[in-house]
Design a protein around this motif. Structure first.
Motif, PDB file in Angstrom:
ATOM      1  N   ALA A 220      21.804  72.169  12.928  1.00 59.83           N
ATOM      2  CA  ALA A 220      20.456  73.096  11.921  1.00 59.83           C
ATOM      3  C   ALA A 220      19.045  73.803  13.050  1.00 59.83           C
ATOM      4  O   ALA A 220      18.572  73.737  13.640  1.00 59.83           O
ATOM      5  N   ASP A 221      19.042  75.332  12.712  1.00 57.92           N
ATOM      6  CA  ASP A 221      18.113  75.942  14.270  1.00 57.92           C
ATOM      7  C   ASP A 221      17.013  76.171  13.185  1.00 57.92           C
ATOM      8  O   ASP A 221      16.558  77.390  13.331  1.00 57.92           O
ATOM      9  N   CYS A 222      16.577  75.752  11.422  1.00 57.11           N
ATOM     10  CA  CYS A 222      15.630  75.650  11.286  1.00 57.11           C
ATOM     11  C   CYS A 222      14.719  75.571  12.021  1.00 57.11           C
ATOM     12  O   CYS A 222      14.454  74.572  13.275  1.00 57.11           O
ATOM     13  N   PRO A 223      12.887  76.242  12.684  1.00 53.60           N
ATOM     14  CA  PRO A 223      12.210  75.897  13.222  1.00 53.60           C
ATOM     15  C   PRO A 223      11.655  74.165  13.230  1.00 53.60           C
ATOM     16  O   PRO A 223      11.525  73.897  14.105  1.00 53.60           O
ATOM     17  N   ASP A 224      11.436  73.921  11.863  1.00 55.62           N
ATOM     18  CA  ASP A 224      10.900  71.977  11.981  1.00 55.62           C
ATOM     19  C   ASP A 224      11.746  71.251  11.902  1.00 55.62           C
ATOM     20  O   ASP A 224      11.779  70.182  13.176  1.00 55.62           O
ATOM     21  N   GLY A 225      13.234  71.381  12.068  1.00 56.68           N
ATOM     22  CA  GLY A 225      13.919  69.863  12.245  1.00 56.68           C
ATOM     23  C   GLY A 225      14.004  69.192  11.467  1.00 56.68           C
ATOM     24  O   GLY A 225      14.694  68.054  12.202  1.00 56.68           O
ATOM     25  N   TYR A 226      13.137  68.805  10.084  1.00 60.17           N
ATOM     26  CA  TYR A 226      13.137  67.205  10.146  1.00 60.17           C
ATOM     27  C   TYR A 226      14.773  67.359   9.403  1.00 60.17           C
ATOM     28  O   TYR A 226      14.473  66.330   8.960  1.00 60.17           O
TER      29      TYR A 226
ATOM     30  N   THR B 298       4.819  58.004  -1.552  1.00 57.37           N
ATOM     31  CA  THR B 298       5.348  56.991  -0.550  1.00 57.37           C
ATOM     32  C   THR B 298       4.198  58.489   0.633  1.00 57.37           C
ATOM     33  O   THR B 298       4.899  59.575   1.180  1.00 57.37           O
ATOM     34  N   SER B 299       3.881  57.800   1.620  1.00 56.22           N
ATOM     35  CA  SER B 299       3.753  58.670   2.907  1.00 56.22           C
ATOM     36  C   SER B 299       3.915  57.972   3.945  1.00 56.22           C
ATOM     37  O   SER B 299       3.647  56.896   4.133  1.00 56.22           O
ATOM     38  N   GLY B 300       4.140  58.468   4.504  1.00 49.66           N
ATOM     39  CA  GLY B 300       4.703  58.296   6.300  1.00 49.66           C
ATOM     40  C   GLY B 300       4.527  59.473   7.476  1.00 49.66           C
ATOM     41  O   GLY B 300       4.623  60.280   6.832  1.00 49.66           O
ATOM     42  N   GLY B 301       4.667  58.905   8.281  1.00 51.67           N
ATOM     43  CA  GLY B 301       4.785  60.090   9.720  1.00 51.67           C
ATOM     44  C   GLY B 301       5.985  60.053  10.139  1.00 51.67           C
ATOM     45  O   GLY B 301       6.014  60.379  11.436  1.00 51.67           O
ATOM     46  N   TYR B 302       7.365  59.419   9.517  1.00 50.40           N
ATOM     47  CA  TYR B 302       8.764  59.171  10.476  1.00 50.40           C
ATOM     48  C   TYR B 302       8.981  60.710  10.427  1.00 50.40           C
ATOM     49  O   TYR B 302      10.491  60.583  10.654  1.00 50.40           O
ATOM     50  N   GLU B 303       8.673  61.682   9.471  1.00 50.52           N
ATOM     51  CA  GLU B 303       9.910  62.778   9.187  1.00 50.52           C
ATOM     52  C   GLU B 303       9.023  64.021   9.851  1.00 50.52           C
ATOM     53  O   GLU B 303       9.833  65.195   9.961  1.00 50.52           O
ATOM     54  N   ARG B 304       7.639  63.705   9.636  1.00 51.03           N
ATOM     55  CA  ARG B 304       7.034  65.611   9.835  1.00 51.03           C
ATOM     56  C   ARG B 304       6.384  64.858  11.212  1.00 51.03           C
ATOM     57  O   ARG B 304       5.281  64.542  10.889  1.00 51.03           O
ATOM     58  N   TYR B 305       7.039  65.072  11.903  1.00 48.33           N
ATOM     59  CA  TYR B 305       6.215  65.259  14.078  1.00 48.33           C
ATOM     60  C   TYR B 305       6.937  66.213  14.689  1.00 48.33           C
ATOM     61  O   TYR B 305       8.181  66.862  13.915  1.00 48.33           O
ATOM     62  N   PHE B 306       5.993  66.134  16.231  1.00 46.01           N
ATOM     63  CA  PHE B 306       6.652  66.901  16.742  1.00 46.01           C
ATOM     64  C   PHE B 306       6.495  66.122  17.988  1.00 46.01           C
ATOM     65  O   PHE B 306       5.939  65.424  18.039  1.00 46.01           O
ATOM     66  N   GLU B 307       7.456  66.470  19.167  1.00 50.80           N
ATOM     67  CA  GLU B 307       6.924  65.334  20.584  1.00 50.80           C
ATOM     68  C   GLU B 307       7.100  66.607  21.837  1.00 50.80           C
ATOM     69  O   GLU B 307       7.186  67.698  21.609  1.00 50.80           O
ATOM     70  N   GLN B 308       6.129  66.005  22.258  1.00 46.01           N
ATOM     71  CA  GLN B 308       5.585  67.111  23.307  1.00 46.01           C
ATOM     72  C   GLN B 308       5.500  65.875  24.677  1.00 46.01           C
ATOM     73  O   GLN B 308       4.414  65.156  24.655  1.00 46.01           O
TER      74      GLN B 308
ATOM     75  N   GLU C 197       5.546  62.343  23.908  1.00 40.08           N
ATOM     76  CA  GLU C 197       4.695  61.245  23.091  1.00 40.08           C
ATOM     77  C   GLU C 197       5.012  62.643  21.756  1.00 40.08           C
ATOM     78  O   GLU C 197       5.041  62.811  21.356  1.00 40.08           O
ATOM     79  N   ARG C 198       4.976  61.132  20.388  1.00 39.52           N
ATOM     80  CA  ARG C 198       5.392  61.822  19.140  1.00 39.52           C
ATOM     81  C   ARG C 198       3.971  61.795  18.178  1.00 39.52           C
ATOM     82  O   ARG C 198       2.913  60.994  18.575  1.00 39.52           O
ATOM     83  N   TYR C 199       3.115  63.110  17.829  1.00 36.54           N
ATOM     84  CA  TYR C 199       2.724  63.587  17.082  1.00 36.54           C
ATOM     85  C   TYR C 199       3.234  63.551  15.924  1.00 36.54           C
ATOM     86  O   TYR C 199       3.590  64.296  14.985  1.00 36.54           O
ATOM     87  N   HIS C 200       2.753  62.872  14.624  1.00 38.86           N
ATOM     88  CA  HIS C 200       2.915  63.153  13.239  1.00 38.86           C
ATOM     89  C   HIS C 200       1.886  63.808  12.567  1.00 38.86           C
ATOM     90  O   HIS C 200       0.851  64.037  12.990  1.00 38.86           O
ATOM     91  N   HIS C 201       2.216  64.668  11.305  1.00 40.33           N
ATOM     92  CA  HIS C 201       1.654  65.289  10.843  1.00 40.33           C
ATOM     93  C   HIS C 201       0.440  64.476   9.903  1.00 40.33           C
ATOM     94  O   HIS C 201      -0.457  65.303   8.863  1.00 40.33           O
TER      95      HIS C 201
END
Ligand SMILES: [Zn+2]
Lengths: 125, 353
Positions: free
Chosen positions: A77-83, B249-259, B262-266
């Motif tokens: 997927a080339d979406c910006p978030d990749g979720y 449900t709340s979880g940090g496992y789907e919305r996150y980015f890596e830099q 390190e993993r940073y969730h929302h």
């Protein structure tokens, strides 16, 4: 002639036999189906038991959905978030992969049963 | 002769009846309930995917799901932080402004939840969310000094509400609010009211992580709600059977980015300005109150297990919870143990420590 005992008996046995046959003939849960919708509109329905790669190109971008071994996942997927890619493999009824930026939903439908043999109505994810 | 007739009739009748029964199955292989028809709508709103379902007389069910969707669109227009015409957008842009009854009561609810959770739920964390790029997808790790500066604008006590005038004002420049942390839960609860008004006794909504059910299933059984495992699709944390309940449900496992590895969730911890590191992978809150369940799920995730358990013991009548930790331990509070099943081992949290 009125309703005889025999008629009642017949009706009863018919019903019983029908019930038995119904359990024999009823559709089996063979892994269910995949329904893909784009912006709320049906894109297609696919058997979860088959193998298929579905490439969907829109103005907003591209998604590649892969169905194999009774599971479905977002392969590209080339979406910006990749979720959508991170949501991983889905195989149970009620589960869905959602690509918000592309308004694309991949849902598992059909008679999919969980470990207790009972279907789920919804999945919180 | 007569006997033969009965045998033939029996066979033919059986086949016919069986075909009839099998015909009752929809193409998805489910038994369609004849008395109740199902109406459902799926759509995108509030930055998520939504599904609303109602069971009942066909016209009533259709009217109910349409009204449900309208209500969500209405609330979105009112509460969006991105839509220039929304009341929240205007208040954020000017640091003050008028609020209509709905927005005002939701804001007051948010203030209550913040007080109840001693700041673990914080709707003023919005400037920090923006700095991290979680609002627009332009992810970045803000500098420590930037975070420190923004923490000064993260304070619920700085939101001054004049209830009688329907007016709100922020104490400091640059403060902004986002009621998104309870908006979906509130919408789900509102839809339950709408369903009842429309004569619907059984229904279900799934608003991006917020599930709420009305009554039982049309067949009288409890709804079966699966809880997603943070590891992905194949396994469930468990299945909860419920009626008239919200499950969020709340979880940090789907919305996150890596830099830089390190993993940073929302889900930000309002006390540090960084993604919450509470040891939980997911927090599920179960309550009859959809708004409460929504707000608390985030708060519980931020609190972590120990603080959450202490908090639950003070509010046993209001909610239950299911926690899954980084150590892959599953915890379920006493109030819902009877309705919860899982293929995983889990520990019961009881009222007495
Ligand atoms: Zn995507």
């Amino acid at each position: 002639m009125g309703i005889k005992k025999k008629d009642v008996l017949l009706a009863g046995s018919l019903l019983l036999a029908a019930c038995l046959l119904f359990f024999v003939l009823r559709p089996k849960g063979d892994g269910g189906q995949i329904r893909i919708t784009v912006d709320g509109k049906l894109y297609g329905t696919y058997a979860l038991s088959g193998e298929e790669k579905i490439r969907i190109e829109q103005e907003s971008g591209v998604n590649v959905i892969h169905i194999r071994d009774g599971a479905v996942w977002m392969e590209e997927a080339d979406c910006p978030d990749g979720y959508c890619i991170r949501q991983g493999k889905m195989e149970r009824r009620g589960q869905a992969i959602i690509c918000l930026p592309h308004k694309l939903v991949v849902e598992v439908i059909g008679q999919e049963e969980n470990e207790n043999g009972e279907a789920l109505d919804v999945v919180v994810q | 002769m007569k006997k033969d007739f009965y045998v033939i009739a029996l066979v033919c009748g059986t086949i016919l009846a069986a075909c009839f029964f099998c015909g009752c199955f929809g193409k998805e292989g489910e038994l369609l309930v004849l008395e109740d028809s199902e109406a459902s709508l799926e759509f995108f709103a509030m930055d998520t995917y939504m599904r609303v379902v109602a069971y009942g007389r066909e016209d009533q069910a259709n009217a109910a799901v349409s009204a449900a969707r309208e209500e969500i669109y209405r609330l979105e227009k009112l509460l969006s932080t991105e839509l220039e015409t929304s009341e929240i957008y205007q208040v954020n842009a000017h640091g003050k402004g008028e609020l209509s009854t709905d927005a005002l009561s939701l804001l007051q609810r948010a203030v209550q939840l913040s007080e109840m959770t001693e700041g673990a739920f914080d709707f003023t964390v919005y400037p920090l969310m923006r700095a991290w790029g979680f609002m627009d997808g332009q992810y970045r790790v803000p500098s420590p000094s930037e975070i420190l500066g923004l923490l000064g604008k993260t304070k619920v006590s700085g939101v001054l509400v004049d209830e009688e005038q329907g007016y709100v004002e922020f104490e400091a420049d640059g403060m902004q609010i986002d009621l998104g942390g309870i908006a979906k839960g509130y919408a789900a609860a509102r839809i339950m009211d709408i369903y009842r008004e429309k004569g619907i006794a059984n229904g279900l909504v799934s608003l991006g992580g917020n599930v709420q059910v009305l009554g039982t299933k049309p067949d009288g059984n409890l709804w079966r709600i699966g809880l997603q495992h943070p590891d992905g699709g194949k396994e469930y944390l468990g299945v909860l059977q419920a009626m008239d309940l919200a499950v969020v449900t709340s979880g940090g496992y789907e919305r996150y980015f890596e830099q830089d590895g390190e993993r940073y969730h929302h889900i930000l911890d309002p006390s540090t300005g960084y993604p919450a590191e509470s040891g939980l992978l997911s927090a599920t809150v179960v309550s009859a109150d959809g708004t409460l369940a929504d707000g608390l799920s985030t708060a519980i995730f931020v609190m972590g297990k120990e603080r959450a358990v202490a908090f639950w013991r003070e509010h046993i009548a209001e909610f239950d919870m299911i926690l899954y930790t980084q150590e892959e331990e599953l915890y379920v509070t006493q109030g819902i143990v009877g309705d919860f099943s899982s293929s995983l081992l889990f520990e019961i949290i009881s009222e007495e420590p």
